[in-house]
Every structure is written in C-alpha cells, then in structure tokens.
Design an enzyme around this catalytic site. Structure first.
Site, PDB file in Angstrom:
ATOM      1  N   LYS A  22      50.720  30.270  43.022  1.00  0.00           N
ATOM      2  CA  LYS A  22      51.062  31.685  42.778  1.00  0.00           C
ATOM      3  C   LYS A  22      50.997  32.481  44.077  1.00  0.00           C
ATOM      4  CE  LYS A  22      47.724  34.603  41.321  1.00  0.00           C
ATOM      5  NZ  LYS A  22      47.501  35.851  42.074  1.00  0.00           N
ATOM      6  N   ASN A  23      49.901  32.291  44.835  1.00  0.00           N
ATOM      7  CA  ASN A  23      49.704  33.151  46.003  1.00  0.00           C
ATOM      8  C   ASN A  23      50.573  32.754  47.195  1.00  0.00           C
ATOM      9  OD1 ASN A  23      48.013  34.662  44.498  1.00  0.00           O
ATOM     10  ND2 ASN A  23      46.116  33.906  45.426  1.00  0.00           N
ATOM     11  N   ARG A  91      48.921  44.077  42.608  1.00  0.00           N
ATOM     12  CA  ARG A  91      48.669  44.448  44.003  1.00  0.00           C
ATOM     13  C   ARG A  91      49.446  43.594  44.997  1.00  0.00           C
ATOM     14  NH1 ARG A  91      45.652  46.195  40.770  1.00  0.00           N
ATOM     15  NH2 ARG A  91      44.896  48.317  41.003  1.00  0.00           N
ATOM     16  N   CYS A 115      40.953  47.674  42.294  1.00  0.00           N
ATOM     17  CA  CYS A 115      41.047  46.946  41.032  1.00  0.00           C
ATOM     18  C   CYS A 115      39.665  46.419  40.691  1.00  0.00           C
ATOM     19  CB  CYS A 115      42.093  45.847  41.088  1.00  0.00           C
ATOM     20  SG  CYS A 115      41.584  44.374  41.944  1.00  0.00           S
ATOM     21  N   ARG A 120      40.173  46.876  47.668  1.00  0.00           N
ATOM     22  CA  ARG A 120      41.486  46.372  48.086  1.00  0.00           C
ATOM     23  C   ARG A 120      42.322  47.360  48.905  1.00  0.00           C
ATOM     24  NH1 ARG A 120      43.639  41.961  44.018  1.00  0.00           N
ATOM     25  NH2 ARG A 120      44.166  41.094  46.029  1.00  0.00           N
ATOM     26  N   PRO A 121      41.777  47.800  50.044  1.00  0.00           N
ATOM     27  CA  PRO A 121      42.540  48.692  50.916  1.00  0.00           C
ATOM     28  C   PRO A 121      43.698  47.955  51.600  1.00  0.00           C
ATOM     29  CG  PRO A 121      40.524  48.002  52.009  1.00  0.00           C
ATOM     30  CD  PRO A 121      40.478  47.413  50.626  1.00  0.00           C
ATOM     31  N   ILE A 122      44.634  48.731  52.196  1.00  0.00           N
ATOM     32  CA  ILE A 122      45.729  48.083  52.948  1.00  0.00           C
ATOM     33  C   ILE A 122      45.779  48.592  54.396  1.00  0.00           C
ATOM     34  CG2 ILE A 122      47.175  47.516  50.950  1.00  0.00           C
ATOM     35  CD1 ILE A 122      48.946  49.966  51.861  1.00  0.00           C
ATOM     36  N   ASP A 306      38.584  32.909  45.196  1.00  0.00           N
ATOM     37  CA  ASP A 306      39.326  32.708  43.949  1.00  0.00           C
ATOM     38  C   ASP A 306      38.801  31.535  43.112  1.00  0.00           C
ATOM     39  OD1 ASP A 306      40.901  34.832  44.624  1.00  0.00           O
ATOM     40  OD2 ASP A 306      42.596  33.638  45.342  1.00  0.00           O
ATOM     41  N   ILE A 328      33.895  38.263  50.098  1.00  0.00           N
ATOM     42  CA  ILE A 328      35.262  38.776  50.264  1.00  0.00           C
ATOM     43  C   ILE A 328      35.496  40.041  49.429  1.00  0.00           C
ATOM     44  CG2 ILE A 328      37.746  38.202  50.171  1.00  0.00           C
ATOM     45  CD1 ILE A 328      36.226  36.397  52.137  1.00  0.00           C
ATOM     46  N   ARG A 398      48.474  35.613  34.127  1.00  0.00           N
ATOM     47  CA  ARG A 398      49.024  36.094  35.395  1.00  0.00           C
ATOM     48  C   ARG A 398      49.073  34.968  36.427  1.00  0.00           C
ATOM     49  NH1 ARG A 398      46.932  41.868  37.281  1.00  0.00           N
ATOM     50  NH2 ARG A 398      48.360  41.218  38.900  1.00  0.00           N
TER      51      ARG A 398
HETATM   52  N1  EPU Z   1      40.981  44.124  53.392  1.00  0.00           N
HETATM   53  C1  EPU Z   1      40.810  45.261  54.141  1.00  0.00           C
HETATM   54  N2  EPU Z   1      41.931  45.897  54.589  1.00  0.00           N
HETATM   55  C2  EPU Z   1      43.184  45.447  54.325  1.00  0.00           C
HETATM   56  C3  EPU Z   1      43.335  44.275  53.553  1.00  0.00           C
HETATM   57  C4  EPU Z   1      42.214  43.639  53.096  1.00  0.00           C
HETATM   58  O1  EPU Z   1      39.702  45.696  54.400  1.00  0.00           O
HETATM   59  O2  EPU Z   1      44.146  46.070  54.779  1.00  0.00           O
HETATM   60  C5  EPU Z   1      39.786  43.429  52.891  1.00  0.00           C
HETATM   61  C6  EPU Z   1      39.771  43.300  51.359  1.00  0.00           C
HETATM   62  O3  EPU Z   1      39.231  44.438  50.753  1.00  0.00           O
HETATM   63  C7  EPU Z   1      38.948  42.063  51.152  1.00  0.00           C
HETATM   64  C8  EPU Z   1      39.303  41.193  52.358  1.00  0.00           C
HETATM   65  O4  EPU Z   1      39.858  42.085  53.326  1.00  0.00           O
HETATM   66  O5  EPU Z   1      37.599  42.384  51.242  1.00  0.00           O
HETATM   67  C9  EPU Z   1      40.300  40.095  52.071  1.00  0.00           C
HETATM   68  O6  EPU Z   1      41.419  40.607  51.366  1.00  0.00           O
HETATM   69  P1  EPU Z   1      42.883  40.021  51.549  1.00  0.00           P
HETATM   70  O7  EPU Z   1      43.743  41.063  52.156  1.00  0.00           O
HETATM   71  O8  EPU Z   1      42.812  38.707  52.238  1.00  0.00           O
HETATM   72  O9  EPU Z   1      43.320  39.824  50.027  1.00  0.00           O
HETATM   73  P2  EPU Z   1      44.814  39.908  49.513  1.00  0.00           P
HETATM   74  O10 EPU Z   1      45.691  39.372  50.564  1.00  0.00           O
HETATM   75  O11 EPU Z   1      45.077  41.238  48.949  1.00  0.00           O
HETATM   76  C10 EPU Z   1      44.958  37.496  48.523  1.00  0.00           C
HETATM   77  C11 EPU Z   1      45.149  36.880  47.167  1.00  0.00           C
HETATM   78  C12 EPU Z   1      43.885  37.072  46.329  1.00  0.00           C
HETATM   79  C13 EPU Z   1      42.705  36.434  47.086  1.00  0.00           C
HETATM   80  C14 EPU Z   1      42.588  37.054  48.487  1.00  0.00           C
HETATM   81  C15 EPU Z   1      41.496  36.427  49.336  1.00  0.00           C
HETATM   82  C16 EPU Z   1      47.523  37.064  46.752  1.00  0.00           C
HETATM   83  C17 EPU Z   1      48.614  37.647  45.947  1.00  0.00           C
HETATM   84  N3  EPU Z   1      46.280  37.492  46.488  1.00  0.00           N
HETATM   85  O12 EPU Z   1      44.749  38.883  48.294  1.00  0.00           O
HETATM   86  O13 EPU Z   1      44.106  36.362  45.113  1.00  0.00           O
HETATM   87  O14 EPU Z   1      41.513  36.637  46.378  1.00  0.00           O
HETATM   88  O15 EPU Z   1      43.849  36.903  49.188  1.00  0.00           O
HETATM   89  O16 EPU Z   1      41.710  35.071  49.480  1.00  0.00           O
HETATM   90  O17 EPU Z   1      47.757  36.216  47.597  1.00  0.00           O
HETATM   91  C18 EPU Z   1      43.775  35.802  42.857  1.00  0.00           C
HETATM   92  O18 EPU Z   1      44.695  34.985  42.962  1.00  0.00           O
HETATM   93  O19 EPU Z   1      43.002  35.835  41.862  1.00  0.00           O
HETATM   94  C19 EPU Z   1      43.552  36.784  43.931  1.00  0.00           C
HETATM   95  C20 EPU Z   1      42.869  37.904  43.751  1.00  0.00           C
END
Ligand code: EPU
Length: 420
Positions: A22-23, A91, A115, A120-122, A306, A328, A398
C-alpha cells in the site's frame, strides 16, 4: 459498519500470498501525474486507500482505469488543486503535491491535519519544496505552493523523529523535473522510497542513492510513460508472520521480501518464533516457548512503527515483561486499552508500553481505532479463547487486501458481519 467475528484459539496453518505494498503504491500512483504519457502499474492492492488515490487522480483530471490489481493512468491535462475533503480522508494524498508542483509549477493542497496516531505535520515536505525555490503560503487551511521553475538544491529532511517517508517521496518527485541537481540529505531509506525511485527512473528520471540517507536527483525536462510492478507489502508480511507465531501455527508466506523485514524477523526470533527463508518465501512457526522482548520503533532499517501494534499483541502472550517504545508517532498506543479488554496487562509510561505478558487472552468485543491497531486486535482475537468481535474494520480495509479471506484459507474462524 462491518465487524469481524473471530472464534479464536485455532493455529493458523498453510500458505498465504502477500499483496503489493500500500505505502509503495500510493506515492507511485501520484507519480503518474508527472507525465502526460500513459503509465501502467501492476500489483496495486485493492484497498479503500488505493481506490481513493485513484479517485484523487481522476479528480485532478487524469484518465484512470483500476481493475484486477492493474492501474492504467493517463494524466494528459491536470489541475493543481486537492481540496480538504480529499486530503482529510487520507493523509497519504499529500504526495500529489510534489508531482503537481513539478508539472504545473503550482499546487493548492489542503493541509491534512492530525490523526489518531499523532500530529502528522508536513513542515519537512514544505521545507523541501522551498529549497527548490517554491514560494509557500498557508491560508484558510490550504498550502499554496508556486514557482516559475523549480531549481535543484541541497535540502536536509531530517526531523525530530528522523526522516520523513512521504516528505522524501514528495521532494524526490518535485526534483525529478527541476533544473539542475538536488541532493536530499537525511532522506528516508524505506523500501517504498526505493520502489518509487525505480519507477521514476523507468520514466526517465535520474535518481541515485535511494535507500541511503543521501539521494541525488539530476533534474530532466520531461518524463515519459512507464510500467512498473509494486513491491510486496512488508507490513502485511509482518502481520501474517506475527499472527502465525501468536496462534502457535505454521504459515508459509509467499511473494514477500524478507530482506525488507530484518528488524521484524529478528524480534520474532528473539520472541521465540522459528523462521525459514527461501528466496521470496518465508515460513514462520512458534518453535519454542514465547519469550518477552523489547521493541523500539525507528525509521528503516529499524523496527517499523506500522508493525508495533501487531508485535504488542504477540508479546501479551509471552511470559515476562516486554517494553515497547514508540519513537515515530506519539499517540500510537490506541490499541492498548482494547487489548486490555481481551485480558492483556499493559501500562503506558510516556513513549513506552510495559507489557506484562503470559496471561491467556479471552475473547471480547473490541473497537479498531486505526489500520495497524485493527490488525493487532485481529491477531489477539485469533489467539484468544472464545469469541472476539472487532468493530469498525473499515480501518483494516484501508490497508489489508482481503485479510479475512486470507485468514480463512489458513484455517481461521473469521467472519465479516454487519456491526450491531
Ligand atoms: N514528520 C514531521 N514533519 C513532516 C513529516 C513528518 O515532523 O513534515 C514527523 C511525523 O510526525 C512522524 C515522523 O516524522 O513523527 C515520520 O513521519 P513520516 O513523514 O515518515 O510518515 P508519513 O510519510 O506520513 C508513512 C506511511 C505511514 C508510516 C510512516 C512511518 C504512507 C502512506 N504512510 O507516513 O503508514 O507509519 O510513513 O513509517 O506511506 C500505515 O500504513 O499504517 C501508516 C500510517
């Protein structure tokens, strides 16, 4: 709403075939927006998240056909606007931002918000876009990103919790069409990032270093259409492997990549499971008695967040004290109180859950709060005596393709019913 009714206490036995990741699929689907030529993706798991991403691509103007795990996309003319209703529901949809910015030089995307598993900031995605010369404004809950031309640069994407998976994907996709060379430092090393880089390179991108903390992207003027097969889902693999150990069964897992799962396999062995690996096939059985183990989630190649909830379900059965630390996502312990309803003894202390394992679990109605928490409750229900009803399994749908069917083939007594 639907639930699973599980009559637990039966060992899982037999073979299961893992679906596409999925990811990996979500950002790769978004990457098809980078070209006006047709792309074909195979091994896309049929899940509500991938169907939703297909809908997003359509809403952005692409022609999309999704059938039997194959997705054909042609994004001839697209628009650069993803509204709140789209991003709020998933997201992962934020990963259309990089392709839109690269192709149209502007994007207007709703901020995803938090969530149940954390904030989950960007900010790191936006920092990366800014490094490439995009001007970012936030107004009315939307990010407006625009630029005359993206220009390659060196950008550092490390955050408090380490690297960002979708942030790395987003910046890599934007940089693919930027002018000059981009270097992403502290890049995420997850196999899903590597799979995306392979797809982008097959579209004509010039990316090296994916899978390491330094990714180099030499921008090109145009990308062309390409075909790609998505890698097997490492978290689905981990889930079935853990379920095999939890139910004292023996399961042969086909179409998997054990090399993407070293941290999970290592913990499973430490917890008493016996593993046998032959190419893309892994056989898991309980082996000896279960033993307590400490787990800390980390960016790849550390133990994946995960698969934290699923391992917790297993460790509730292992005599002794296991300490599970979540590094994480700060709130990813929603499964703890539900596991307690099945008789588990778990206490939360800051970022750690202290599991006093070894008490037998007994079936009860429980509520799924997010995707991986649902998987943990299913594992616990399969191992528990009596009947467990896991409510709100739309969370599970999902991210797990036909999980109930796959479990039934392994001998589980599991039924999908309307929630009462
Ligand atoms: N973070 C920041 N700033 C950002 C982005 C992230 O501080 O701009 C922080 C997050 O808050 C978190 C850490 O960095 O503490 C890691 O987050 P990451 O950005 O790596 O997560 P993501 O890319 O949004 C993906 C997967 C998640 C998985 C995480 C970590 C997808 C669609 N989602 O999310 O999958 O948990 O990486 O490996 O690829 C799931 O499948 O159940 C799921 C939640």
């Amino acid at each position: 709403m639907e639930s699973f009714l599980i009559k637990g206490g039966r060992p899982l036995r037999g073979e299961v075939t893992i679906s596409g990741s999925k990811n990996a699929a979500l950002p790769i689907m978004a990457a098809t927006l980078l070209t006006e030529e047709p792309c074909v993706l195979r091994g896309i798991p049929e899940l509500s998240d991938t169907r939703f991403m297909a809908q997003i691509l359509k809403s952005l103007g692409a022609d999309v056909k999704f059938e039997g795990g194959t997705l054909a996309v042609r994004a001839k003319k697209i628009r650069g606007y993803a509204d709140y209703d789209l991003v709020r529901k998933m997201r992962g949809s934020i990963c259309v931002a990089g392709p839109l910015l690269a192709r149209l030089h502007k994007a207007r995307i709703s901020l995803p918000g938090g969530c149940v598993i954390g904030a989950r900031p960007i900010n790191l995605h936006l920092k990366g876009f800014e490094s490439l010369g995009a001007k970012i404004e936030i107004e009315g809950g939307y990010v407006h990103a625009q630029t005359k031309r993206l220009i390659g640069a060196t950008t550092f994407l490390g955050g408090r919790q380490g690297s960002t998976v979708l942030g790395t994907a987003n910046v890599m996709m934007a940089a693919a069409l930027a002018e000059g060379v981009t270097v992403i430092e502290s890049a995420a090393c997850e196999p899903e990032v590597v799979d995306l880089a392979h797809f982008l390179n097959s579209m004509g991108a010039r990316i090296s270093g994916a899978g390491s903390p330094t990714i180099t992207v030499e921008g090109v003027d145009k990308l062309h259409g390409a075909e790609h097969v998505i890698i097997p889902d490492r978290i689905e693999t981990a889930t079935f492997a853990i379920a095999a150990a939890a139910t004292n069964g023996e399961v042969t897992i086909k179409n998997c990549r054990p090399d993407h799962l070293r941290a999970v396999l290592d913990k499973l062995t430490e917890a008493g499971a016996s593993l046998q690996q032959r190419g893309g096939t892994l056989t898991v059985r309980r082996g000896r008695k279960l033993m307590a183990a400490d787990v800390t989630t980390l960016p790849y190649s550390g133990y994946p967040t995960d698969a934290q909830a699923q391992m917790m379900a297993l460790l509730t059965l292992a005599p002794g004290i296991s300490i599970i630390t979540e590094r994480i996502f700060e709130s990813r312990f929603m499964h703890v109180s539900e596991l307690a309803r099945l008789g588990a003894d778990i206490e939360i202390e800051g970022p750690s859950a202290i599991v006093k394992g070894g008490r037998p679990l007994s079936g009860a109605p429980v509520m799924a709060s997010d995707l991986r928490a649902s998987a943990a409750l299913v594992i616990a229900g399969l191992a528990a005596g009596g009947q467990t009803q896991v409510n709100r399994i739309y969370h599970l749908d999902r991210g797990y393709e036909k999980m109930d069917e796959k479990l039934r083939k392994l001998g589980a007594k599991i039924q999908r019913v309307e929630e009462k």
